[in-house]
Design a protein around this motif. Structure first.
Motif, PDB file in Angstrom:
ATOM      1  N   ARG A  98       0.808  -1.217   0.000  1.00 52.26           N
ATOM      2  CA  ARG A  98       0.000   0.000   0.000  1.00 52.26           C
ATOM      3  C   ARG A  98       0.839   1.264   0.000  1.00 52.26           C
ATOM      4  N   ILE A  99       2.166   1.143  -0.016  1.00 52.71           N
ATOM      5  CA  ILE A  99       3.020   2.313  -0.104  1.00 52.71           C
ATOM      6  C   ILE A  99       4.063   2.066  -1.166  1.00 52.71           C
ATOM      7  N   PHE A 100       4.623   3.120  -1.696  1.00 53.36           N
ATOM      8  CA  PHE A 100       5.665   3.005  -2.698  1.00 53.36           C
ATOM      9  C   PHE A 100       6.996   2.739  -2.004  1.00 53.36           C
ATOM     10  N   GLY A 101       7.821   1.918  -2.632  1.00 51.78           N
ATOM     11  CA  GLY A 101       9.126   1.614  -2.075  1.00 51.78           C
ATOM     12  C   GLY A 101       9.062   0.470  -1.087  1.00 51.78           C
ATOM     13  N   ALA A 102      10.215   0.098  -0.545  1.00 51.84           N
ATOM     14  CA  ALA A 102      10.304  -1.054   0.347  1.00 51.84           C
ATOM     15  C   ALA A 102      10.517  -0.655   1.801  1.00 51.84           C
ATOM     16  N   LYS A 103      10.485   0.632   2.120  1.00 52.75           N
ATOM     17  CA  LYS A 103      10.727   1.076   3.486  1.00 52.75           C
ATOM     18  C   LYS A 103       9.506   0.805   4.352  1.00 52.75           C
ATOM     19  N   LYS A 104       9.737   0.185   5.514  1.00 56.66           N
ATOM     20  CA  LYS A 104       8.638  -0.159   6.405  1.00 56.66           C
ATOM     21  C   LYS A 104       8.213   1.070   7.212  1.00 56.66           C
ATOM     22  N   PRO A 105       6.950   1.123   7.650  1.00 58.87           N
ATOM     23  CA  PRO A 105       6.509   2.245   8.481  1.00 58.87           C
ATOM     24  C   PRO A 105       7.225   2.240   9.824  1.00 58.87           C
ATOM     25  N   GLN A 106       7.579   3.399  10.311  1.00 49.22           N
ATOM     26  CA  GLN A 106       8.306   3.532  11.558  1.00 49.22           C
ATOM     27  C   GLN A 106       7.614   4.541  12.460  1.00 49.22           C
ATOM     28  N   GLU A 107       7.741   4.304  13.771  1.00 54.80           N
ATOM     29  CA  GLU A 107       7.203   5.236  14.747  1.00 54.80           C
ATOM     30  C   GLU A 107       8.076   6.487  14.814  1.00 54.80           C
ATOM     31  N   THR A 108       7.464   7.609  15.163  1.00 59.70           N
ATOM     32  CA  THR A 108       8.184   8.854  15.382  1.00 59.70           C
ATOM     33  C   THR A 108       7.912   9.339  16.805  1.00 59.70           C
ATOM     34  N   GLU A 109       8.650  10.381  17.212  1.00 60.93           N
ATOM     35  CA  GLU A 109       8.445  10.932  18.546  1.00 60.93           C
ATOM     36  C   GLU A 109       7.032  11.478  18.714  1.00 60.93           C
ATOM     37  N   MET A 110       6.421  11.887  17.611  1.00 64.01           N
ATOM     38  CA  MET A 110       5.076  12.466  17.677  1.00 64.01           C
ATOM     39  C   MET A 110       3.996  11.392  17.754  1.00 64.01           C
ATOM     40  N   THR A 111       4.206  10.254  17.057  1.00 61.53           N
ATOM     41  CA  THR A 111       3.167   9.232  16.997  1.00 61.53           C
ATOM     42  C   THR A 111       3.313   8.155  18.066  1.00 61.53           C
ATOM     43  N   ARG A 112       4.487   8.042  18.672  1.00 56.40           N
ATOM     44  CA  ARG A 112       4.711   6.939  19.606  1.00 56.40           C
ATOM     45  C   ARG A 112       3.763   6.957  20.797  1.00 56.40           C
ATOM     46  N   PRO A 113       3.465   8.095  21.433  1.00 55.06           N
ATOM     47  CA  PRO A 113       2.578   8.049  22.602  1.00 55.06           C
ATOM     48  C   PRO A 113       1.091   7.995  22.252  1.00 55.06           C
ATOM     49  N   LEU A 114       0.724   7.938  20.968  1.00 45.15           N
ATOM     50  CA  LEU A 114      -0.674   8.015  20.562  1.00 45.15           C
ATOM     51  C   LEU A 114      -1.236   6.640  20.255  1.00 45.15           C
ATOM     52  N   ASP A 115      -2.558   6.456  20.505  1.00 43.27           N
ATOM     53  CA  ASP A 115      -3.241   5.239  20.070  1.00 43.27           C
ATOM     54  C   ASP A 115      -3.922   5.522  18.738  1.00 43.27           C
ATOM     55  N   ASP A 116      -4.846   4.628  18.321  1.00 39.74           N
ATOM     56  CA  ASP A 116      -5.481   4.775  17.010  1.00 39.74           C
ATOM     57  C   ASP A 116      -6.251   6.091  16.900  1.00 39.74           C
ATOM     58  N   GLN A 117      -7.014   6.424  17.949  1.00 40.99           N
ATOM     59  CA  GLN A 117      -7.786   7.670  17.907  1.00 40.99           C
ATOM     60  C   GLN A 117      -6.866   8.881  17.892  1.00 40.99           C
ATOM     61  N   GLY A 118      -5.786   8.801  18.661  1.00 45.00           N
ATOM     62  CA  GLY A 118      -4.834   9.900  18.663  1.00 45.00           C
ATOM     63  C   GLY A 118      -4.168  10.084  17.316  1.00 45.00           C
ATOM     64  N   LEU A 119      -3.804   8.965  16.667  1.00 45.11           N
ATOM     65  CA  LEU A 119      -3.201   9.032  15.337  1.00 45.11           C
ATOM     66  C   LEU A 119      -4.175   9.642  14.335  1.00 45.11           C
ATOM     67  N   LEU A 120      -5.448   9.244  14.435  1.00 44.06           N
ATOM     68  CA  LEU A 120      -6.458   9.785  13.534  1.00 44.06           C
ATOM     69  C   LEU A 120      -6.602  11.287  13.745  1.00 44.06           C
ATOM     70  N   GLN A 121      -6.634  11.710  15.021  1.00 48.03           N
ATOM     71  CA  GLN A 121      -6.750  13.129  15.310  1.00 48.03           C
ATOM     72  C   GLN A 121      -5.534  13.892  14.813  1.00 48.03           C
ATOM     73  N   LEU A 122      -4.341  13.290  14.976  1.00 48.56           N
ATOM     74  CA  LEU A 122      -3.120  13.934  14.501  1.00 48.56           C
ATOM     75  C   LEU A 122      -3.146  14.071  12.983  1.00 48.56           C
ATOM     76  N   GLN A 123      -3.632  13.036  12.298  1.00 48.88           N
ATOM     77  CA  GLN A 123      -3.717  13.103  10.843  1.00 48.88           C
ATOM     78  C   GLN A 123      -4.698  14.195  10.410  1.00 48.88           C
ATOM     79  N   LYS A 124      -5.832  14.291  11.113  1.00 48.33           N
ATOM     80  CA  LYS A 124      -6.785  15.345  10.791  1.00 48.33           C
ATOM     81  C   LYS A 124      -6.172  16.723  11.011  1.00 48.33           C
TER      82      LYS A 124
END
Length: 361
Positions: A272-298
């Protein structure tokens, strides 16, 4: 007082009014301008007393002592060496206050008044006042200070997130409170900066410069709004993690680390993404759950929408400029065509006159 970059005491002068005394020349350097003040040693003593009284402690460097024997010998009978030594001590005294990590002495009104800091460069406003009087240069100084303030808020947010990851709830909450206080101050100063820009616009500032500074204020407002949303989202997530059953807080379920590890270490091919790099956590997304990630994306999508909306008036201005240039070129082409026709008519008349001259000759 982050606008002050350096302070020097570079010279002295003897004056006779109201009685013979020596004044020292203080040179103050800021972001985009510099100025100088003349102060007596007795004024330094008054400043020292006021700073000590206001903060409850003496400034980081002592004042050079006054030579009592000089009074007995009469004014200015002391050597130039003693005056230069006192001048160096006064410079050390001021520079120690400006460069100190503790800013309580720098925030005192007595020091700002002593250095002659313009009103537009002050970080706080007197009670009951609603606006500041900015000059063109002090407005730019205030803008630079606000940019530094926004960087400090981002640093506090990153610090809060890191402390939350380490499980230090108390320190994380303290960093959160600091970020909120700084953000509230920044929002107030941005509004004041906007009001000051309106007053400068009424004072016949050039239209192009006024538009440029308006865009600068708009970017500051966007940054403050983004930081406000980031603070709110992260604060709710942090509190729900520490006390999910506390009343008044959103109960957000934190995703177990095992599920995260399983997701990130999956051996399934990435399609579902271009290239072979796997998704990685960042300092911003690490403390968030699914709802937090969704809110951050919004939040990020809204930020992008605001940036696109900010580009719209710029593109409209470019379009208007292009249309004006096109209209001007059309007029110029018509004038050139008329000139060409006039040249042709004059050329025809010259040919006829030449033929007539040939027949007469």
């Amino acid at each position: 007082m982050t606008a002050i970059q350096a302070v020097y005491v570079r010279g002295h002068e003897e004056r006779s009014d109201p009685k013979p005394h020596i004044v020292y020349r203080i040179e103050i350097q800021a972001h985009v301008r510099s100025w100088q003040m003349w102060r007596r040693y007795s004024e330094f003593v008054e400043l020292h007393t006021e700073l000590t009284k206001s903060t409850g402690s003496s400034p980081p460097a002592p004042l050079p002592h006054k030579n009592a024997l000089a009074i007995l010998r009469g004014p200015f009978r002391d050597s130039n060496g003693m005056i230069e030594e006192r001048q160096a001590g006064l410079e050390t005294y001021l520079r120690a206050i400006i460069s100190a990590k503790d800013d309580r002495w720098r925030e005192c009104y007595a020091l700002r008044d002593f250095l002659g800091v313009p009103v537009g460069r002050l970080g706080t406003m007197p009670e009951g006042s609603t606006s500041k009087q900015f000059s063109s240069s002090s407005w730019l100084d205030e803008h630079l200070e606000l940019q530094a303030k926004i960087r400090d808020i981002r640093a506090d947010i990153n610090k809060r997130d890191a402390l939350s990851d380490w499980g230090d709830v108390s320190a994380s909450h303290t960093a959160n409170v600091q970020a909120k206080k700084k953000l509230a101050e920044a929002l107030s100063r941005v509004r004041t900066l906007s009001q000051g820009l309106q007053e400068l616009g009424m004072a016949a500032m050039a239209e192009g410069e006024l538009q440029r500074r308006t865009d600068m204020v708009a970017r500051l407002q966007d940054d403050c709004e983004k930081l406000g949303k980031m603070v709110t989202v992260t604060r709710q997530t942090s509190r729900s993690t520490a006390a999910p059953s506390s009343p008044g807080f959103t109960n957000v379920t934190v995703t177990p680390e095992s599920d995260r590890a399983a997701l990130l270490s999956s051996n399934k091919p990435i399609t579902r993404i271009f290239g072979a790099k796997k998704p990685q956590e960042t300092e911003m997304t690490r403390p968030l759950d699914d709802q937090g990630l969704l809110q951050l994306q919004k939040t990020q999508m809204e930020q992008q929408d605001r940036q696109v909306a900010a580009l719209t008036p710029i593109l409209q201005r470019q379009r208007h400029l292009g249309e004006a240039i096109s209209a001007e070129l059309t007029v110029q082409n018509e004038l050139l065509d008329e000139l060409n026709n006039d040249v042709d008519r004059v050329g025809g008349k010259l040919i006829s006159a030449k033929k007539q001259l040939n027949r007469l000759g």
